[in-house]
Write an enzyme that holds these catalytic residues in place. Structure first.
Site, PDB file in Angstrom:
ATOM      1  N   GLU A   1     -39.198 -33.533  61.733  1.00  0.00           N
ATOM      2  CA  GLU A   1     -38.175 -32.900  60.896  1.00  0.00           C
ATOM      3  C   GLU A   1     -38.779 -32.456  59.571  1.00  0.00           C
ATOM      4  O   GLU A   1     -39.715 -33.072  59.075  1.00  0.00           O
ATOM      5  CB  GLU A   1     -37.125 -33.922  60.467  1.00  0.00           C
ATOM      6  CG  GLU A   1     -36.383 -34.562  61.537  1.00  0.00           C
ATOM      7  CD  GLU A   1     -35.311 -35.514  60.977  1.00  0.00           C
ATOM      8  OE1 GLU A   1     -34.458 -35.875  61.757  1.00  0.00           O
ATOM      9  OE2 GLU A   1     -35.343 -35.859  59.779  1.00  0.00           O
TER      10      GLU A   1
ATOM     11  N   CYS B   1     -41.185 -50.031  58.962  1.00  0.00           N
ATOM     12  CA  CYS B   1     -40.194 -50.547  58.001  1.00  0.00           C
ATOM     13  C   CYS B   1     -38.865 -50.719  58.747  1.00  0.00           C
ATOM     14  O   CYS B   1     -38.414 -49.813  59.448  1.00  0.00           O
ATOM     15  CB  CYS B   1     -40.046 -49.579  56.823  1.00  0.00           C
ATOM     16  SG  CYS B   1     -41.597 -49.339  55.949  1.00  0.00           S
TER      17      CYS B   1
ATOM     18  N   GLY C   1     -43.519 -40.264  58.902  1.00  0.00           N
ATOM     19  CA  GLY C   1     -44.922 -40.651  58.888  1.00  0.00           C
ATOM     20  C   GLY C   1     -45.376 -41.231  57.568  1.00  0.00           C
ATOM     21  O   GLY C   1     -44.672 -41.182  56.555  1.00  0.00           O
ATOM     22  N   GLU C   2     -46.575 -41.800  57.605  1.00  0.00           N
ATOM     23  CA  GLU C   2     -47.188 -42.362  56.406  1.00  0.00           C
ATOM     24  C   GLU C   2     -48.261 -41.369  55.930  1.00  0.00           C
ATOM     25  O   GLU C   2     -49.313 -41.250  56.565  1.00  0.00           O
ATOM     26  CB  GLU C   2     -47.787 -43.740  56.754  1.00  0.00           C
ATOM     27  CG  GLU C   2     -48.689 -44.335  55.695  1.00  0.00           C
ATOM     28  CD  GLU C   2     -48.116 -44.278  54.269  1.00  0.00           C
ATOM     29  OE1 GLU C   2     -46.940 -44.590  54.064  1.00  0.00           O
ATOM     30  OE2 GLU C   2     -48.886 -43.900  53.365  1.00  0.00           O
TER      31      GLU C   2
ATOM     32  N   SER D   1     -45.364 -39.907  48.894  1.00  0.00           N
ATOM     33  CA  SER D   1     -44.721 -41.225  48.976  1.00  0.00           C
ATOM     34  C   SER D   1     -45.449 -42.088  50.007  1.00  0.00           C
ATOM     35  O   SER D   1     -45.678 -41.652  51.126  1.00  0.00           O
ATOM     36  CB  SER D   1     -43.257 -41.029  49.388  1.00  0.00           C
ATOM     37  OG  SER D   1     -42.623 -42.275  49.579  1.00  0.00           O
TER      38      SER D   1
ATOM     39  N   SER E   1     -43.396 -47.080  47.947  1.00  0.00           N
ATOM     40  CA  SER E   1     -42.171 -47.657  48.520  1.00  0.00           C
ATOM     41  C   SER E   1     -42.251 -49.172  48.433  1.00  0.00           C
ATOM     42  O   SER E   1     -42.802 -49.834  49.309  1.00  0.00           O
ATOM     43  CB  SER E   1     -42.032 -47.225  49.974  1.00  0.00           C
ATOM     44  OG  SER E   1     -41.837 -45.838  50.030  1.00  0.00           O
ATOM     45  N   LEU E   2     -41.702 -49.726  47.368  1.00  0.00           N
ATOM     46  CA  LEU E   2     -41.850 -51.163  47.136  1.00  0.00           C
ATOM     47  C   LEU E   2     -40.780 -51.956  47.905  1.00  0.00           C
ATOM     48  O   LEU E   2     -41.092 -52.865  48.668  1.00  0.00           O
ATOM     49  CB  LEU E   2     -41.759 -51.442  45.630  1.00  0.00           C
ATOM     50  CG  LEU E   2     -42.329 -52.755  45.151  1.00  0.00           C
ATOM     51  CD1 LEU E   2     -43.792 -52.919  45.552  1.00  0.00           C
ATOM     52  CD2 LEU E   2     -42.193 -52.874  43.630  1.00  0.00           C
ATOM     53  N   HIS E   3     -39.538 -51.639  47.657  1.00  0.00           N
ATOM     54  CA  HIS E   3     -38.395 -52.172  48.428  1.00  0.00           C
ATOM     55  C   HIS E   3     -38.123 -53.668  48.287  1.00  0.00           C
ATOM     56  O   HIS E   3     -37.127 -54.171  48.828  1.00  0.00           O
ATOM     57  CB  HIS E   3     -38.509 -51.850  49.927  1.00  0.00           C
ATOM     58  CG  HIS E   3     -38.654 -50.393  50.234  1.00  0.00           C
ATOM     59  ND1 HIS E   3     -38.106 -49.403  49.463  1.00  0.00           N
ATOM     60  CD2 HIS E   3     -39.290 -49.747  51.248  1.00  0.00           C
ATOM     61  CE1 HIS E   3     -38.405 -48.217  49.991  1.00  0.00           C
ATOM     62  NE2 HIS E   3     -39.111 -48.395  51.066  1.00  0.00           N
TER      63      HIS E   3
ATOM     64  N   ASN F   1     -29.556 -45.102  53.708  1.00  0.00           N
ATOM     65  CA  ASN F   1     -28.829 -44.145  54.545  1.00  0.00           C
ATOM     66  C   ASN F   1     -28.660 -44.773  55.915  1.00  0.00           C
ATOM     67  O   ASN F   1     -29.643 -45.152  56.555  1.00  0.00           O
ATOM     68  CB  ASN F   1     -29.626 -42.844  54.689  1.00  0.00           C
ATOM     69  CG  ASN F   1     -29.584 -42.025  53.423  1.00  0.00           C
ATOM     70  OD1 ASN F   1     -28.531 -41.736  52.893  1.00  0.00           O
ATOM     71  ND2 ASN F   1     -30.763 -41.682  52.925  1.00  0.00           N
TER      72      ASN F   1
ATOM     73  N   CYS G   1     -33.533 -38.857  56.520  1.00  0.00           N
ATOM     74  CA  CYS G   1     -34.457 -39.813  57.122  1.00  0.00           C
ATOM     75  C   CYS G   1     -34.420 -39.893  58.655  1.00  0.00           C
ATOM     76  O   CYS G   1     -34.041 -40.919  59.222  1.00  0.00           O
ATOM     77  CB  CYS G   1     -34.194 -41.209  56.572  1.00  0.00           C
ATOM     78  SG  CYS G   1     -34.174 -41.265  54.794  1.00  0.00           S
TER      79      CYS G   1
HETATM   80  N1  SAH Z   1     -44.138 -43.523  54.729  1.00  0.00           N
HETATM   81  C1  SAH Z   1     -43.781 -43.081  53.408  1.00  0.00           C
HETATM   82  C2  SAH Z   1     -42.697 -41.995  53.419  1.00  0.00           C
HETATM   83  C3  SAH Z   1     -41.384 -42.511  53.920  1.00  0.00           C
HETATM   84  S1  SAH Z   1     -39.922 -41.584  53.606  1.00  0.00           S
HETATM   85  C4  SAH Z   1     -43.306 -44.263  52.572  1.00  0.00           C
HETATM   86  O1  SAH Z   1     -43.196 -45.359  53.123  1.00  0.00           O
HETATM   87  O2  SAH Z   1     -43.091 -44.094  51.386  1.00  0.00           O
HETATM   88  C5  SAH Z   1     -39.590 -41.717  51.897  1.00  0.00           C
HETATM   89  C6  SAH Z   1     -38.745 -42.907  51.439  1.00  0.00           C
HETATM   90  O3  SAH Z   1     -37.516 -43.008  52.145  1.00  0.00           O
HETATM   91  C7  SAH Z   1     -39.462 -44.226  51.607  1.00  0.00           C
HETATM   92  O4  SAH Z   1     -39.297 -44.983  50.434  1.00  0.00           O
HETATM   93  C8  SAH Z   1     -38.719 -44.850  52.757  1.00  0.00           C
HETATM   94  O5  SAH Z   1     -38.846 -46.240  52.768  1.00  0.00           O
HETATM   95  C9  SAH Z   1     -37.304 -44.362  52.498  1.00  0.00           C
HETATM   96  N2  SAH Z   1     -36.405 -44.451  53.658  1.00  0.00           N
HETATM   97  C10 SAH Z   1     -36.697 -44.367  54.964  1.00  0.00           C
HETATM   98  N3  SAH Z   1     -35.594 -44.509  55.729  1.00  0.00           N
HETATM   99  C11 SAH Z   1     -34.569 -44.679  54.867  1.00  0.00           C
HETATM  100  C12 SAH Z   1     -33.164 -44.877  55.025  1.00  0.00           C
HETATM  101  N4  SAH Z   1     -32.601 -44.928  56.228  1.00  0.00           N
HETATM  102  N5  SAH Z   1     -32.419 -44.980  53.904  1.00  0.00           N
HETATM  103  C13 SAH Z   1     -32.975 -44.890  52.682  1.00  0.00           C
HETATM  104  N6  SAH Z   1     -34.283 -44.727  52.470  1.00  0.00           N
HETATM  105  C14 SAH Z   1     -35.074 -44.628  53.540  1.00  0.00           C
END
Ligand code: SAH
Length: 363
Positions: A101, A125, A170-171, A202, A225-227, A301, A344
């Protein structure tokens, strides 16, 4: 009678995957003047040509030769949705049947392309749709560039992309070489002319690759992407953390800042009652207080079949307040294109589920 036809080399090449030097050589072999290469690139990157035939100031025979030799674009656009807020989402299917996408976000004067770097994702993740089936392959330089060109072609005539976020599937740092090669053309004045400082990469947090990106000497913006504010929680949410750890990631991000002078953004997806509690906010504030950091909070999301929740509004507000009181710059990401499954990996998933032939190819 068994008529055996000689095997002709009919496989066309992907134009966007062919280095400019090779195109120049091919143009010379066609007995064409050297400026033809620049002419074709101008048609593609500036004049939005959809095919070689519309490059009307090229000799007809040369256009035919180009057409026989190259695919200008490789993708089949298998879905194109336009949201009420003018967000466009494309699902592109490549020559091998794999799909990804990409999204065009349009707000005020900003035109932002959100692009993918891999088919699927290997990071796993737990809340993310892209990694549900693992990673299938890296995208090529041309496949990354093609997303940008197709999205740019959806903007109004005379407009161009102002920003890129590498936040699709993807990463990105697991496909760093191809990404950097594609971005070279994105920033070039002869390419898409996008300011390097308007490009955000990212990452889940791969320390060695963050350092390599810093050493590449570009002005790209880094988002990590710390989370989660501690390893115990992050291990649950971001499985790759178990072998890496937050400290190594923050060290690498500090190195990125020291090397490039570009402030790092920390992304933090808010998962209701999992990582959105006051203690989490306080711990995050302690972690980032002394760093030149910006925090981007992303309310989760919804992904069908996954057992997570969006944060309660009060929890989200309290989280923001705690960070602000600690002097940390923080924003909550706006939701765009919600009515077209823009978030996403949602649309690709729906397309794959509804189109059995594509689903089979994507297995
Ligand atoms: N692999 C990269 C890019 C991922 S997409 C990364 O890990 O950063 C960009 C951001 O969207 C990342 O922070 C990812 O964790 C977040 N993300 C992915 N799915 C999501 C969702 N369903 N809701 C909110 N954020 C999401």
């Amino acid at each position: 009678m068994n008529l055996e036809l000689p095997l002709l080399s009919t496989a066309k090449k992907a134009f966007l995957d062919t280095p400019v030097g090779d195109i120049q050589q091919w143009v010379a072999a066609q007995q064409q003047p050297a400026f033809r290469t620049a002419q074709v690139l101008r048609w593609l990157y500036q004049a939005r040509a959809a095919n070689f035939d519309s490059m009307t100031d090229l000799p007809a025979a040369f256009r035919t030769a180009l057409q026989d030799q190259f695919h200008l674009f490789q993708a089949n656009v298998v879905a194109h949705r336009i949201a009420t807020d003018e967000t466009h989402k494309l699902v592109l299917e490549w020559q091998d049947g794999k799909s990804i996408e990409c999204v065009l976000l349009q707000e005020e004067t900003r035109r932002t392309a959100c692009i993918s770097t891999q088919v699927g994702c290997g990071m796993g993740c737990v809340f993310c749709a892209s990694g549900l089936k693992g990673v299938e392959r890296n995208l090529s330089v041309g496949e990354i560039l093609e997303q940008l060109v197709l999205l740019r072609n959806l903007t109004a005539p005379g407009e161009r992309l102002s920003h890129i976020v590498v936040m699709g599937m993807g990463e990105p740092l697991a496909n760093l070489d191809n990404l950097l090669a594609a971005l070279e053309i994105a920033v070039s004045q002869k390419g898409l002319g996008i300011g390097a400082r308007h490009i955000t990469i990212s990452t889940v947090g791969l320390p060695a690759k963050i350092r390599a990106l810093a050493d590449a000497g570009k002005q790209y913006h880094l988002a990590v992407s710390l989370h989660a504010p501690n390893d115990a929680l992050r291990n649950q949410i971001v499985p790759t953390n178990a072998n890496i750890g937050i400290e190594a990631i923050l060290d690498a991000a500090d190195y990125f800042y020291a090397t490039t002078s570009r402030q790092v953004t920390y992304e933090y997806v808010l998962l209701g009652e999992l990582n959105d509690q006051p203690a989490d906010a306080r711990e995050l504030a302690r972690l980032l207080r002394d760093r030149k950091a910006h925090v981007n909070l992303i309310p989760w999301n919804n992904v069908v079949d996954l057992p997570y929740r969006r944060p309660a509004p009060e929890a989200q507000n309290a989280f923001v307040t705690t960070l602000r009181h600690a002097g940390i710059s923080v924003k909550v990401r706006k939701r765009k294109g919600a009515d077209i499954d823009a978030a996403c990996g949602q649309l690709r998933r729906k397309v794959l589920e509804n189109m059995p032939q594509i689903a089979a190819a994507a297995q």
